[in-house]
Scaffold this motif. Sequence first.
Motif, PDB file in Angstrom:
ATOM      1  N   GLY A  61       0.806  -1.210   0.000  1.00  0.00           N
ATOM      2  CA  GLY A  61       0.000   0.000   0.000  1.00  0.00           C
ATOM      3  C   GLY A  61       0.840   1.261   0.000  1.00  0.00           C
ATOM      4  O   GLY A  61       2.061   1.248  -0.095  1.00  0.00           O
ATOM      5  N   TYR A 128     -10.327  -6.937   6.671  1.00  0.00           N
ATOM      6  CA  TYR A 128     -11.510  -6.290   7.231  1.00  0.00           C
ATOM      7  C   TYR A 128     -11.071  -5.424   8.413  1.00  0.00           C
ATOM      8  O   TYR A 128     -10.016  -5.661   9.006  1.00  0.00           O
ATOM      9  CB  TYR A 128     -12.596  -7.289   7.638  1.00  0.00           C
ATOM     10  CG  TYR A 128     -12.189  -8.299   8.693  1.00  0.00           C
ATOM     11  CD1 TYR A 128     -12.131  -7.970  10.042  1.00  0.00           C
ATOM     12  CD2 TYR A 128     -11.897  -9.616   8.326  1.00  0.00           C
ATOM     13  CE1 TYR A 128     -11.786  -8.900  10.999  1.00  0.00           C
ATOM     14  CE2 TYR A 128     -11.549 -10.558   9.280  1.00  0.00           C
ATOM     15  CZ  TYR A 128     -11.506 -10.200  10.620  1.00  0.00           C
ATOM     16  OH  TYR A 128     -11.160 -11.117  11.575  1.00  0.00           O
ATOM     17  N   GLN A 142     -10.128 -14.713  -0.739  1.00  0.00           N
ATOM     18  CA  GLN A 142      -9.384 -14.193  -1.882  1.00  0.00           C
ATOM     19  C   GLN A 142      -8.297 -15.179  -2.281  1.00  0.00           C
ATOM     20  O   GLN A 142      -7.743 -15.877  -1.439  1.00  0.00           O
ATOM     21  CB  GLN A 142      -8.730 -12.852  -1.544  1.00  0.00           C
ATOM     22  CG  GLN A 142      -9.707 -11.712  -1.347  1.00  0.00           C
ATOM     23  CD  GLN A 142      -9.013 -10.389  -1.083  1.00  0.00           C
ATOM     24  OE1 GLN A 142      -9.498  -9.603  -0.270  1.00  0.00           O
ATOM     25  NE2 GLN A 142      -7.903 -10.125  -1.749  1.00  0.00           N
ATOM     26  N   ASP A 145      -5.213 -11.233  -5.283  1.00  0.00           N
ATOM     27  CA  ASP A 145      -6.062 -10.042  -5.205  1.00  0.00           C
ATOM     28  C   ASP A 145      -7.479 -10.289  -5.705  1.00  0.00           C
ATOM     29  O   ASP A 145      -8.293  -9.363  -5.747  1.00  0.00           O
ATOM     30  CB  ASP A 145      -5.445  -8.894  -6.019  1.00  0.00           C
ATOM     31  CG  ASP A 145      -4.167  -8.361  -5.398  1.00  0.00           C
ATOM     32  OD1 ASP A 145      -4.088  -8.293  -4.158  1.00  0.00           O
ATOM     33  OD2 ASP A 145      -3.234  -8.037  -6.148  1.00  0.00           O
ATOM     34  N   ARG A 158     -13.690 -10.789  -8.607  1.00  0.00           N
ATOM     35  CA  ARG A 158     -13.355  -9.382  -8.754  1.00  0.00           C
ATOM     36  C   ARG A 158     -12.015  -9.095  -8.092  1.00  0.00           C
ATOM     37  O   ARG A 158     -11.718  -9.625  -7.018  1.00  0.00           O
ATOM     38  CB  ARG A 158     -14.432  -8.506  -8.112  1.00  0.00           C
ATOM     39  CG  ARG A 158     -15.804  -8.650  -8.740  1.00  0.00           C
ATOM     40  CD  ARG A 158     -16.764  -7.644  -8.142  1.00  0.00           C
ATOM     41  NE  ARG A 158     -18.101  -7.768  -8.705  1.00  0.00           N
ATOM     42  CZ  ARG A 158     -19.103  -6.950  -8.430  1.00  0.00           C
ATOM     43  NH1 ARG A 158     -18.901  -5.934  -7.587  1.00  0.00           N
ATOM     44  NH2 ARG A 158     -20.289  -7.118  -8.963  1.00  0.00           N
ATOM     45  N   GLU A 159     -11.254  -8.215  -8.708  1.00  0.00           N
ATOM     46  CA  GLU A 159      -9.980  -7.813  -8.121  1.00  0.00           C
ATOM     47  C   GLU A 159     -10.241  -6.844  -6.969  1.00  0.00           C
ATOM     48  O   GLU A 159     -11.087  -5.963  -7.052  1.00  0.00           O
ATOM     49  CB  GLU A 159      -9.084  -7.159  -9.164  1.00  0.00           C
ATOM     50  CG  GLU A 159      -7.668  -6.901  -8.642  1.00  0.00           C
ATOM     51  CD  GLU A 159      -6.748  -6.356  -9.716  1.00  0.00           C
ATOM     52  OE1 GLU A 159      -7.039  -5.244 -10.200  1.00  0.00           O
ATOM     53  OE2 GLU A 159      -5.759  -7.020 -10.056  1.00  0.00           O
ATOM     54  N   ARG A 160      -9.475  -7.049  -5.897  1.00  0.00           N
ATOM     55  CA  ARG A 160      -9.580  -6.177  -4.730  1.00  0.00           C
ATOM     56  C   ARG A 160      -8.173  -5.823  -4.277  1.00  0.00           C
ATOM     57  O   ARG A 160      -7.397  -6.703  -3.919  1.00  0.00           O
ATOM     58  CB  ARG A 160     -10.327  -6.891  -3.607  1.00  0.00           C
ATOM     59  CG  ARG A 160     -10.590  -6.042  -2.377  1.00  0.00           C
ATOM     60  CD  ARG A 160     -11.096  -6.914  -1.251  1.00  0.00           C
ATOM     61  NE  ARG A 160     -11.577  -6.153  -0.114  1.00  0.00           N
ATOM     62  CZ  ARG A 160     -11.719  -6.645   1.109  1.00  0.00           C
ATOM     63  NH1 ARG A 160     -11.413  -7.920   1.345  1.00  0.00           N
ATOM     64  NH2 ARG A 160     -12.157  -5.891   2.095  1.00  0.00           N
ATOM     65  N   LYS A 161      -7.822  -4.571  -4.317  1.00  0.00           N
ATOM     66  CA  LYS A 161      -6.477  -4.131  -3.968  1.00  0.00           C
ATOM     67  C   LYS A 161      -6.487  -3.399  -2.637  1.00  0.00           C
ATOM     68  O   LYS A 161      -7.377  -2.596  -2.353  1.00  0.00           O
ATOM     69  CB  LYS A 161      -5.919  -3.194  -5.045  1.00  0.00           C
ATOM     70  CG  LYS A 161      -5.759  -3.846  -6.410  1.00  0.00           C
ATOM     71  CD  LYS A 161      -4.642  -4.890  -6.421  1.00  0.00           C
ATOM     72  CE  LYS A 161      -3.282  -4.282  -6.393  1.00  0.00           C
ATOM     73  NZ  LYS A 161      -2.207  -5.273  -6.529  1.00  0.00           N
ATOM     74  N   LEU A 163      -7.001  -1.771   0.650  1.00  0.00           N
ATOM     75  CA  LEU A 163      -8.110  -1.619   1.591  1.00  0.00           C
ATOM     76  C   LEU A 163      -9.439  -1.372   0.893  1.00  0.00           C
ATOM     77  O   LEU A 163     -10.375  -0.824   1.492  1.00  0.00           O
ATOM     78  CB  LEU A 163      -7.809  -0.474   2.564  1.00  0.00           C
ATOM     79  CG  LEU A 163      -6.512  -0.615   3.369  1.00  0.00           C
ATOM     80  CD1 LEU A 163      -6.337   0.572   4.304  1.00  0.00           C
ATOM     81  CD2 LEU A 163      -6.484  -1.919   4.151  1.00  0.00           C
ATOM     82  N   ASP A 164      -9.570  -1.791  -0.370  1.00  0.00           N
ATOM     83  CA  ASP A 164     -10.857  -1.675  -1.061  1.00  0.00           C
ATOM     84  C   ASP A 164     -11.923  -2.465  -0.300  1.00  0.00           C
ATOM     85  O   ASP A 164     -11.628  -3.506   0.292  1.00  0.00           O
ATOM     86  CB  ASP A 164     -10.753  -2.243  -2.483  1.00  0.00           C
ATOM     87  CG  ASP A 164      -9.928  -1.378  -3.398  1.00  0.00           C
ATOM     88  OD1 ASP A 164      -9.616  -0.233  -3.016  1.00  0.00           O
ATOM     89  OD2 ASP A 164      -9.568  -1.851  -4.500  1.00  0.00           O
ATOM     90  N   PRO A 165     -13.196  -2.016  -0.329  1.00  0.00           N
ATOM     91  CA  PRO A 165     -14.262  -2.781   0.332  1.00  0.00           C
ATOM     92  C   PRO A 165     -14.554  -4.082  -0.416  1.00  0.00           C
ATOM     93  O   PRO A 165     -14.265  -4.215  -1.604  1.00  0.00           O
ATOM     94  CB  PRO A 165     -15.460  -1.827   0.277  1.00  0.00           C
ATOM     95  CG  PRO A 165     -15.171  -0.923  -0.881  1.00  0.00           C
ATOM     96  CD  PRO A 165     -13.682  -0.762  -0.922  1.00  0.00           C
ATOM     97  N   PRO A 167     -16.790  -6.908  -2.347  1.00  0.00           N
ATOM     98  CA  PRO A 167     -17.840  -6.672  -3.339  1.00  0.00           C
ATOM     99  C   PRO A 167     -19.229  -7.134  -2.919  1.00  0.00           C
ATOM    100  O   PRO A 167     -20.208  -6.730  -3.529  1.00  0.00           O
ATOM    101  CB  PRO A 167     -17.349  -7.488  -4.543  1.00  0.00           C
ATOM    102  CG  PRO A 167     -16.515  -8.568  -3.956  1.00  0.00           C
ATOM    103  CD  PRO A 167     -15.852  -7.956  -2.762  1.00  0.00           C
TER     104      PRO A 167
END
Length: 272
Positions: A61, A128, A142, A145, A158-161, A163-165, A167
């Motif tokens: 990050g 979280y 996950q 990512d 879905r990609e989550r990088k 601290l993204d919430p 989906p």
Amino acid sequence: MWSFLAFVLLAPPASPPKMLSRPSPNASRVASVSVRDGLPFIAVEDRSGRVIANLHPRLPGASNTACASISELEWVGEDAVAVTCHLNPSLNAFVEIEIATGRIRRDLLGYGFTRSPDGSRVAHVGWYPHFSPPFAKSNVLQVDDLVLYPLPAGSRPRERKGLDPAPAPPAAQGRTWSGIHEFASDFHWSPDSRRIAFIDCVFDWTGDPSDDSQGEEHGRRCSVAAVDLKGEATRSPLPELKPGELLQLQLTWTGPGDLAVSGPASLTLKMR
């Protein structure tokens, strides 16, 4: 932020204490976690004890700060190592570093990091927030990512990088949140590295009108889940078990698509 500085020393420093030590797969090298000036680093040595590299894992990050506490160390083939950095009771970082260059090849946030048998992927519980009510801490599976489970109906991973919430957060109606996931076992990869099995408990939670951090759980139900890399999940409900009995369940892949569950409950999942 900790910066990397070069110091000219009149005498060689005392060797820092070694906390963790792991030989490489072919035993040609040894990686050890040591601490100097209060911060951990990884020293990689050859068979003769010569230091090949000193690696300084940094958190993923924008902060790019040094890892302050290393709880796990593993080799990734012969050319890289991976560490788990402890951040707080709800959050760790997984950092994979190339030995020759110090380049960070993989950085993930969450916990329960489990590498696939072929070594190419890492399954984990996604990030979280700590010190939050249960509806904000719903577990997400996950692989690296990609969020595989749970997903909105009809959607793909879905990609989550960073601290993204997530989906697919729990559904809210008034002060009640439904569909909160809590994973109650380690992850178990299938032999072909295509599926991840685990115990998934889902429950609802109603918040206290006077305090958002307080509330009551209800409707807990647990199942054995197997999720493939396309996000397709196979689930088999478990009978009502006590928390201690859940921990005694054994999940064993008997083939690429066959999962056996033994212990206080016994069942078989078949996926094709």
